[in-house]
Design a protein around this motif. Structure first.
Motif, short mmCIF file in Angstrom:
data_model
loop_
_atom_site.label_atom_id
_atom_site.label_comp_id
_atom_site.label_asym_id
_atom_site.label_seq_id
_atom_site.Cartn_x
_atom_site.Cartn_y
_atom_site.Cartn_z
N ALA A 1 -6.66 -40.64 -68.90
CA ALA A 1 -5.29 -40.39 -68.44
C ALA A 1 -4.65 -39.21 -69.16
O ALA A 1 -4.91 -38.96 -70.33
CB ALA A 1 -4.43 -41.64 -68.64
N THR A 2 -3.78 -38.50 -68.43
CA THR A 2 -3.00 -37.41 -69.04
C THR A 2 -1.51 -37.66 -68.91
O THR A 2 -0.71 -36.79 -69.18
CB THR A 2 -3.35 -36.06 -68.39
N ALA A 3 -1.14 -38.87 -68.47
CA ALA A 3 0.27 -39.25 -68.36
C ALA A 3 0.42 -40.69 -68.81
O ALA A 3 -0.50 -41.49 -68.70
CB ALA A 3 0.74 -39.09 -66.91
N THR B 1 -7.62 -36.31 -66.73
CA THR B 1 -8.47 -35.19 -67.13
C THR B 1 -9.92 -35.62 -66.97
O THR B 1 -10.28 -36.74 -67.34
CB THR B 1 -8.21 -34.80 -68.59
N ILE B 2 -10.71 -34.73 -66.43
CA ILE B 2 -12.15 -34.94 -66.34
C ILE B 2 -12.78 -34.00 -67.36
O ILE B 2 -12.69 -32.79 -67.24
CB ILE B 2 -12.70 -34.64 -64.94
N ALA B 3 -13.38 -34.58 -68.39
CA ALA B 3 -14.03 -33.80 -69.44
C ALA B 3 -15.53 -33.83 -69.22
O ALA B 3 -16.12 -34.91 -69.13
CB ALA B 3 -13.68 -34.38 -70.81
N ARG C 1 -6.99 -33.62 -62.62
CA ARG C 1 -6.95 -34.21 -61.28
C ARG C 1 -5.87 -35.28 -61.31
O ARG C 1 -6.02 -36.29 -62.00
CB ARG C 1 -8.30 -34.83 -60.93
N ALA C 2 -4.77 -35.03 -60.58
CA ALA C 2 -3.63 -35.96 -60.57
C ALA C 2 -3.18 -36.19 -62.01
O ALA C 2 -2.88 -35.24 -62.70
CB ALA C 2 -3.98 -37.22 -59.82
#
Length: 148
Positions: free
Chosen positions: A84-86, A61-63, A57-58
């Protein structure tokens, strides 16, 4: 006047930045905890669980985590952990199917965040919680017993 301005800009440009807590070993602008007690006290929940699925999502990451043991707080049996993924604040060791001890803080009424991206998770391998490469802080015996 220009010399004074240049001197002020030079000082500000090279002033060390604080990480907001701990000793500052984290590469990102987030707290780093120097001791086991500081780290565990920062967590509202400490759980062991397996990442069952992830979705993007944007820049996050939703785990979805299936909780198998709780050492602190109350969580489960299934929780969402968002990270965060960025940028520099990416917990690179987390992956679907992996089993981890997670140190968590409440994000909102339905989700959790890691206490930070280097110390918020410990891979659980062969019955042991192992600190990530950038994390020199081990978990307490009490927490390790609770999640084993």
């Amino acid at each position: 006047m220009a010399v004074v301005l240049l001197a002020v800009v030079g000082i500000v440009g090279f002033w060390p930045l604080s990480t907001g807590g701990g000793t500052g070993n984290s590469a990102a602008d987030e707290p780093y905890y120097a001791t086991t007690a500081e780290l565990e006290n920062s967590a509202e929940a400490i759980v062991r669980g397996t990442i069952a699925s992830t979705r993007e999502r944007a820049d996050e990451t939703i785990a979805t985590v299936h909780v198998t043991a709780v050492a602190k707080g109350s969580a489960g049996p299934t929780i969402d952990v968002i990270y965060a993924t960025a940028g520099p604040e990416i917990p690179e060791g987390l992956h679907r199917g992996g089993e981890f001890v997670l140190l968590l803080q409440v994000r909102d009424e339905t989700a959790w965040n890691l206490v930070n991206t280097t110390q918020g998770y410990y891979p659980f391998v062969d019955g042991r919680a192992i600190p990530a490469a950038d994390n020199s802080v081990t978990l307490s015996e009490a927490v390790l017993r609770s999640v084993s």
